[in-house]
Design a protein around this motif. Structure first.
Motif, PDB file in Angstrom:
ATOM      1  N   LEU A  48       3.270  -1.105   4.139  1.00  0.00           N
ATOM      2  CA  LEU A  48       2.889   0.275   3.866  1.00  0.00           C
ATOM      3  C   LEU A  48       4.150   1.003   3.422  1.00  0.00           C
ATOM      4  O   LEU A  48       5.121   1.072   4.174  1.00  0.00           O
ATOM      5  CB  LEU A  48       2.311   0.933   5.115  1.00  0.00           C
ATOM      6  CG  LEU A  48       1.904   2.399   4.965  1.00  0.00           C
ATOM      7  CD1 LEU A  48       0.541   2.501   4.302  1.00  0.00           C
ATOM      8  CD2 LEU A  48       1.876   3.111   6.309  1.00  0.00           C
ATOM      9  N   ARG A  49       4.123   1.528   2.200  1.00  0.00           N
ATOM     10  CA  ARG A  49       5.331   2.120   1.635  1.00  0.00           C
ATOM     11  C   ARG A  49       5.080   3.587   1.276  1.00  0.00           C
ATOM     12  O   ARG A  49       4.106   3.924   0.601  1.00  0.00           O
ATOM     13  CB  ARG A  49       5.748   1.342   0.386  1.00  0.00           C
ATOM     14  CG  ARG A  49       7.115   1.713  -0.154  1.00  0.00           C
ATOM     15  CD  ARG A  49       7.431   0.920  -1.423  1.00  0.00           C
ATOM     16  NE  ARG A  49       7.340  -0.506  -1.248  1.00  0.00           N
ATOM     17  CZ  ARG A  49       8.303  -1.266  -0.713  1.00  0.00           C
ATOM     18  NH1 ARG A  49       9.416  -0.685  -0.313  1.00  0.00           N
ATOM     19  NH2 ARG A  49       8.128  -2.566  -0.596  1.00  0.00           N
ATOM     20  N   TYR A  50       5.983   4.455   1.737  1.00  0.00           N
ATOM     21  CA  TYR A  50       5.876   5.873   1.421  1.00  0.00           C
ATOM     22  C   TYR A  50       6.453   6.143   0.030  1.00  0.00           C
ATOM     23  O   TYR A  50       7.540   5.652  -0.310  1.00  0.00           O
ATOM     24  CB  TYR A  50       6.629   6.709   2.448  1.00  0.00           C
ATOM     25  CG  TYR A  50       5.850   6.949   3.725  1.00  0.00           C
ATOM     26  CD1 TYR A  50       5.317   8.200   4.004  1.00  0.00           C
ATOM     27  CD2 TYR A  50       5.654   5.922   4.646  1.00  0.00           C
ATOM     28  CE1 TYR A  50       4.588   8.419   5.179  1.00  0.00           C
ATOM     29  CE2 TYR A  50       4.929   6.136   5.809  1.00  0.00           C
ATOM     30  CZ  TYR A  50       4.404   7.398   6.072  1.00  0.00           C
ATOM     31  OH  TYR A  50       3.698   7.603   7.230  1.00  0.00           O
ATOM     32  N   LEU A  77      -3.881  12.170   4.261  1.00  0.00           N
ATOM     33  CA  LEU A  77      -4.845  11.559   5.162  1.00  0.00           C
ATOM     34  C   LEU A  77      -5.665  10.525   4.393  1.00  0.00           C
ATOM     35  O   LEU A  77      -6.180  10.811   3.307  1.00  0.00           O
ATOM     36  CB  LEU A  77      -5.765  12.624   5.760  1.00  0.00           C
ATOM     37  CG  LEU A  77      -6.800  12.155   6.787  1.00  0.00           C
ATOM     38  CD1 LEU A  77      -6.110  11.653   8.057  1.00  0.00           C
ATOM     39  CD2 LEU A  77      -7.773  13.287   7.121  1.00  0.00           C
ATOM     40  N   TYR A  78      -5.814   9.334   4.975  1.00  0.00           N
ATOM     41  CA  TYR A  78      -6.478   8.227   4.285  1.00  0.00           C
ATOM     42  C   TYR A  78      -7.595   7.641   5.147  1.00  0.00           C
ATOM     43  O   TYR A  78      -7.463   7.540   6.372  1.00  0.00           O
ATOM     44  CB  TYR A  78      -5.477   7.117   3.966  1.00  0.00           C
ATOM     45  CG  TYR A  78      -4.382   7.559   3.024  1.00  0.00           C
ATOM     46  CD1 TYR A  78      -4.527   7.432   1.645  1.00  0.00           C
ATOM     47  CD2 TYR A  78      -3.203   8.115   3.520  1.00  0.00           C
ATOM     48  CE1 TYR A  78      -3.523   7.851   0.775  1.00  0.00           C
ATOM     49  CE2 TYR A  78      -2.194   8.536   2.666  1.00  0.00           C
ATOM     50  CZ  TYR A  78      -2.367   8.401   1.298  1.00  0.00           C
ATOM     51  OH  TYR A  78      -1.370   8.827   0.451  1.00  0.00           O
ATOM     52  N   TYR A 126       0.861  -1.179   0.000  1.00  0.00           N
ATOM     53  CA  TYR A 126       0.000   0.000   0.000  1.00  0.00           C
ATOM     54  C   TYR A 126       0.897   1.229   0.000  1.00  0.00           C
ATOM     55  O   TYR A 126       1.611   1.476   0.969  1.00  0.00           O
ATOM     56  CB  TYR A 126      -0.906  -0.039   1.232  1.00  0.00           C
ATOM     57  CG  TYR A 126      -1.855   1.124   1.397  1.00  0.00           C
ATOM     58  CD1 TYR A 126      -2.207   1.957   0.337  1.00  0.00           C
ATOM     59  CD2 TYR A 126      -2.426   1.381   2.650  1.00  0.00           C
ATOM     60  CE1 TYR A 126      -3.089   3.001   0.512  1.00  0.00           C
ATOM     61  CE2 TYR A 126      -3.314   2.420   2.836  1.00  0.00           C
ATOM     62  CZ  TYR A 126      -3.646   3.231   1.763  1.00  0.00           C
ATOM     63  OH  TYR A 126      -4.513   4.283   1.941  1.00  0.00           O
ATOM     64  N   GLU A 127       0.894   1.980  -1.109  1.00  0.00           N
ATOM     65  CA  GLU A 127       1.750   3.160  -1.218  1.00  0.00           C
ATOM     66  C   GLU A 127       0.984   4.409  -0.791  1.00  0.00           C
ATOM     67  O   GLU A 127      -0.152   4.632  -1.216  1.00  0.00           O
ATOM     68  CB  GLU A 127       2.258   3.339  -2.646  1.00  0.00           C
ATOM     69  CG  GLU A 127       3.272   4.475  -2.781  1.00  0.00           C
ATOM     70  CD  GLU A 127       3.884   4.561  -4.165  1.00  0.00           C
ATOM     71  OE1 GLU A 127       4.939   3.922  -4.383  1.00  0.00           O
ATOM     72  OE2 GLU A 127       3.288   5.241  -5.025  1.00  0.00           O
ATOM     73  N   VAL A 128       1.615   5.220   0.046  1.00  0.00           N
ATOM     74  CA  VAL A 128       0.993   6.437   0.558  1.00  0.00           C
ATOM     75  C   VAL A 128       1.920   7.622   0.333  1.00  0.00           C
ATOM     76  O   VAL A 128       3.129   7.463   0.126  1.00  0.00           O
ATOM     77  CB  VAL A 128       0.667   6.308   2.058  1.00  0.00           C
ATOM     78  CG1 VAL A 128      -0.363   5.209   2.295  1.00  0.00           C
ATOM     79  CG2 VAL A 128       1.930   6.039   2.881  1.00  0.00           C
ATOM     80  N   ALA A 172      -0.458   9.643   7.117  1.00  0.00           N
ATOM     81  CA  ALA A 172       0.883   9.155   6.753  1.00  0.00           C
ATOM     82  C   ALA A 172       1.913  10.179   7.213  1.00  0.00           C
ATOM     83  O   ALA A 172       2.420  10.980   6.429  1.00  0.00           O
ATOM     84  CB  ALA A 172       0.961   8.922   5.254  1.00  0.00           C
ATOM     85  N   ASP A 173       2.223  10.153   8.508  1.00  0.00           N
ATOM     86  CA  ASP A 173       3.043  11.207   9.114  1.00  0.00           C
ATOM     87  C   ASP A 173       4.370  10.693   9.675  1.00  0.00           C
ATOM     88  O   ASP A 173       5.002  11.363  10.486  1.00  0.00           O
ATOM     89  CB  ASP A 173       2.264  11.898  10.233  1.00  0.00           C
ATOM     90  CG  ASP A 173       1.753  10.929  11.291  1.00  0.00           C
ATOM     91  OD1 ASP A 173       2.019   9.704  11.164  1.00  0.00           O
ATOM     92  OD2 ASP A 173       1.068  11.368  12.230  1.00  0.00           O
TER      93      ASP A 173
END
Length: 294
Positions: free
Chosen positions: A287-289, A208-209, A201-203, A262-263
């Motif tokens: 979870l990948r930035y 905000l999700y 899951y790329e963010v 995503a902080d």
């Protein structure tokens, strides 16, 4: 007298809002094809009942007040019916058993439902792979009662069985799963890296999700995203009082909507799902930035 007048004004306003919502309602159409598919997981391939060839099945998206028609074509060898979890009113044909070679169109009239619901095959053995999300967005003239998210993501926690759940037209009741899945991915812990993929899951940093989490497993599951806090905003097709948590405990077939910011530092973080009864039998995603979001 003043309180009665205020009450009448409130009721009038509510009726006007409902009329306004209904006037903006739409009609959605979906075509579902029940099929026998060959799927490889845990180092073996088996014949699997799917909808539109995927596990989990397709996601339905509509707005509050819409009418949704879902035409299910049974191209498999087994009869099936679909249950629409959390739909309050007329889901025409909920008990309709669709025979092989036949089709049936479900009519789903959305009213006050909002947030995330889900659908699944009625029988326990078929629902292990025949299930999917039903996302109800606000009506076109409605706002969220919380900060507007930049995007949303549905995550379905599922289970996988090596054994075929039908043999010679005999139904086998599912026992304990051989593995757990996140959106159909068993992860890298199974030792079958050639065919068992990992959910990613790329963010974007500081976005905000809404994360929509469905527990499609017949047992209580624990879910979390490393180093990220979650704000519960809804459950079972309704908004809820906001509460904060670092992880979720989801009862069988429970649905929970959360806000996640995503902080954290750019990098990747594990998404985990595991049965509450056995912490050693878990599955993990990532979870990948996005590295271009600074």
């Amino acid at each position: 007298m003043g309180s009665q007048k205020q009450g009448l004004m409130w009721l009038t306003g509510l009726l006007f809002l409902n009329i306004l919502v209904l006037s903006c309602a739409d009609v959605q159409y979906y075509e579902f094809f029940l099929q026998e598919s060959q799927i490889t997981k845990l180092c073996s391939t088996k014949n699997t009942l799917t909808l539109n060839g995927s596990f989990p099945g397709p996601e339905i998206r509509a707005r509050r007040g819409d009418t949704v028609f879902v035409n299910v074509h049974n191209q498999a060898n087994s009869s099936v019916s679909i249950t629409w979890e959390g739909i309050e009113d007329s889901n025409n044909g909920s008990n309709q058993l669709i025979q092989p070679g036949r089709n049936f169109t479900y009519q789903i009239d959305l009213d006050d439902e909002i947030g995330t619901l889900w659908w699944h095959a009625t029988s326990a053995w078929a629902s292990a792979t025949v299930h999917g999300a039903f996302v109800v967005l606000p009506a076109a003239n409605e706002d969220y009662p919380f900060p507007t998210p930049d995007s949303d993501k549905t995550i379905i926690i599922g289970e996988w069985f090596r054994q075929e759940l039908t043999e010679a037209n005999q139904t086998i009741a599912p026992g304990q799963a051989d593995a757990y899945t996140i959106d159909g991915h068993t992860g890298e812990t199974t030792g079958c890296s050639s065919n068992d993929t990992t959910f990613e899951y790329e963010v974007d940093y500081q976005s905000l999700y809404i994360v929509r989490i469905i527990n499609a497993v017949n047992e209580t599951m624990e879910f979390g995203v490393a180093s990220h806090s979650l704000t519960i905003i809804g459950q079972r097709g309704a908004y809820s009082r906001r509460s904060f948590t670092n992880s979720l405990t989801l009862a069988p077939h429970q649905v929970t909507d959360v806000l996640m910011c995503a902080d954290q530092n750019l990098g990747h973080y594990y998404i985990t799902a595991r049965p509450a009864s056995d912490a050693n039998r878990s599955t993990a995603g990532i979870l990948r930035y996005a590295t271009t979001s600074l």
